[in-house]
Motif scaffolding. Structure first.
Motif, short mmCIF file in Angstrom:
data_model
loop_
_atom_site.label_atom_id
_atom_site.label_comp_id
_atom_site.label_asym_id
_atom_site.label_seq_id
_atom_site.Cartn_x
_atom_site.Cartn_y
_atom_site.Cartn_z
N ALA A 85 8.86 -2.77 10.91
CA ALA A 85 7.75 -3.68 11.23
C ALA A 85 6.61 -3.58 10.24
N ILE A 86 6.46 -2.44 9.55
CA ILE A 86 5.34 -2.26 8.63
C ILE A 86 5.80 -2.21 7.17
N SER A 87 6.92 -2.85 6.87
CA SER A 87 7.46 -2.73 5.51
C SER A 87 6.54 -3.37 4.47
N LEU A 88 5.93 -4.49 4.77
CA LEU A 88 5.03 -5.12 3.80
C LEU A 88 3.71 -4.36 3.70
N TYR A 89 3.21 -3.90 4.83
CA TYR A 89 1.99 -3.08 4.79
C TYR A 89 2.25 -1.82 3.98
N HIS A 90 3.42 -1.22 4.16
CA HIS A 90 3.76 -0.01 3.42
C HIS A 90 3.73 -0.26 1.92
N ARG A 91 4.32 -1.35 1.47
CA ARG A 91 4.31 -1.62 0.03
C ARG A 91 2.90 -1.85 -0.48
N ALA A 92 2.09 -2.55 0.30
CA ALA A 92 0.72 -2.84 -0.13
C ALA A 92 -0.09 -1.55 -0.28
N VAL A 93 -0.09 -0.71 0.75
CA VAL A 93 -0.94 0.49 0.68
C VAL A 93 -0.38 1.53 -0.29
N ARG A 94 0.93 1.56 -0.46
CA ARG A 94 1.49 2.49 -1.44
C ARG A 94 1.09 2.07 -2.84
N ALA A 95 1.15 0.77 -3.13
CA ALA A 95 0.73 0.30 -4.45
C ALA A 95 -0.75 0.60 -4.68
N GLU A 96 -1.58 0.41 -3.66
CA GLU A 96 -3.00 0.72 -3.80
C GLU A 96 -3.21 2.22 -4.07
N ALA A 97 -2.49 3.05 -3.33
CA ALA A 97 -2.62 4.50 -3.51
C ALA A 97 -2.12 4.92 -4.89
N TYR A 98 -1.01 4.35 -5.32
CA TYR A 98 -0.48 4.71 -6.64
C TYR A 98 -1.48 4.41 -7.74
N VAL A 99 -2.09 3.24 -7.69
CA VAL A 99 -3.07 2.88 -8.72
C VAL A 99 -4.28 3.82 -8.64
N ALA A 100 -4.77 4.07 -7.44
CA ALA A 100 -5.94 4.94 -7.28
C ALA A 100 -5.67 6.36 -7.77
#
Length: 386
Positions: free
Chosen positions: A314-329
């Motif tokens: 259910a949170i697969s898209l949210y997971h990709r979004a926040v992981r990408a944000e964390a990776y960049v940060a």
């Protein structure tokens, strides 16, 4: 008959404008084409009054929650990838300005439905800072100060009934406290967004107290450097709302008994940075190590795969979004971007929208929400040259 035709023409024109954007020198980044289509779709869904409104869920139909979230997403898309339509940003900002309450909150304009005031206010404040004039016009400067004031007052603090032993102390929830000492729903995601908005508006004065809450939801090794079972550096979601912890209970006894999992750990490390922790902080490094050990992009590790409620799906898209944000940060090494872009492109529909139809638990079946989350992931997956 004219309204659907007009919407179809609008979509076609916006997608044509985005598709006409020139490719970057040296070839197109793998994230560009899907991002161009996703952003074009989102712009095509803007209403005449500047808002974005859910067609799937009544709680997001007034536009107070979706408008700042979608606009903030689109402000992050480079214009060379997808040009913004003339007047689109100004109309959205005008919509946001017109719905901020006297106390600085956004999300209370509908007397019958409260639309995530902490989320909405945080994103609205960030949109005014990012999309408005620089320096801010007098009216926006006052509005930003008022919105920041609401967020600061909404923090669960001793002054509003949250003592040193209260599990919500230092965090944020859906809204301001229901009553002294009564947080209602509260979690790490709301805390992160409030901290990011307050940090953008000025010095992160709320940070030190917020770190009290963040410490409650991070599984940190003890000061002796030991690592008891479960104290793995990751985060769980809420110290107040047990059912919100998608990692569920761990078998090994440890802090609060909840597993660390990927989306909470990404939100947690971003919250730490927004609270003022430096990248070399031990808590940030502990979360980084957890993410290194749980690298899947297609599933939020730590969330059980055999639970009756399919939270991981259910949170697969949210997971990709926040992981990408964390990776960049976190300055993550390159190599994940192409895989991230390919996974999202595989889900993208011909009109540019992205939805998650495996489960409606997190409303990712709403095209505005799903496509915005996909756009956040794709924007952060773009080559650093942008």
């Amino acid at each position: 008959m004219t309204r659907p035709i007009a919407r179809t023409l609008s979509l076609a024109l916006l997608l044509a404008g985005c598709l006409a954007a020139p490719a970057a020198a040296g070839g197109e980044d793998p994230a560009e084409a899907p991002l161009r289509r996703a952003a074009g779709f989102l712009w095509s869904q803007q209403q005449a009054d500047g808002s974005w409104r859910s067609q799937n869920y009544g709680v997001m139909r007034s536009g107070q929650a979706f408008t700042p979230f979608v606009l903030h997403t689109l402000l992050g898309v480079p214009e060379e990838v997808c040009p913004r339509p003339a007047g689109g940003v100004d109309k959205a900002l005008a919509f946001i300005r017109g719905r901020v309450a006297a106390d600085g909150s956004l999300g209370h304009a509908d007397p019958d439905v409260v639309e995530y005031p902490v989320y909405s206010t945080a994103y609205g404040l960030l949109c005014l800072l990012k999309g408005g004039r620089t320096p801010l016009a007098d009216g926006d400067a006052e509005l930003v100060a008022r919105m920041a004031g609401f967020l600061a007052e909404a923090q669960f603090r001793p002054e509003n009934g949250f003592g040193p032993d209260h599990p919500a102390l230092g965090g944020w929830g859906f809204d301001a406290p229901l009553a002294p000492g009564e947080p209602g729903h509260m979690d790490l995601a709301h805390t992160r967004r409030a901290l990011e908005a307050l940090a953008a508006a000025g010095p992160p004065a709320a940070g030190p107290l917020a770190e009290r809450f963040l410490a409650r939801v991070q599984h940190l090794p003890d000061q002796a450097g030991l690592n008891p079972p479960g104290f793995d550096g990751g985060f769980f979601f809420s110290s107040v709302v047990a059912a919100a912890n998608k990692g569920r209970h761990a078998e090994a006894p440890h802090q609060a008994g909840y597993r660390s999992y990927a989306t909470a750990t990404c939100d947690g490390v971003l919250a730490l940075l927004a609270a003022g922790a430096p990248p070399e902080d031990d808590r940030v490094e502990a979360a980084r190590q957890w993410l290194l050990g749980h690298p899947r992009l297609d599933y939020p590790q730590g969330v059980p795969t055999d639970h009756p409620e399919p939270w991981g799906e259910a949170i697969s898209l949210y997971h990709r979004a926040v992981r990408a944000e964390a990776y960049v940060a976190l300055g993550w090494p390159r190599g994940w971007q192409a895989e991230m872009a390919a996974q999202i492109a595989a889900q993208q529909r011909p009109d540019g929208s992205v939805v998650n139809l495996t489960s409606p638990l997190m409303k990712e079946d709403d095209p505005l929400l799903g496509t915005s989350l996909a756009s956040i992931a794709l924007t952060h997956a773009l080559s650093p040259r942008r």
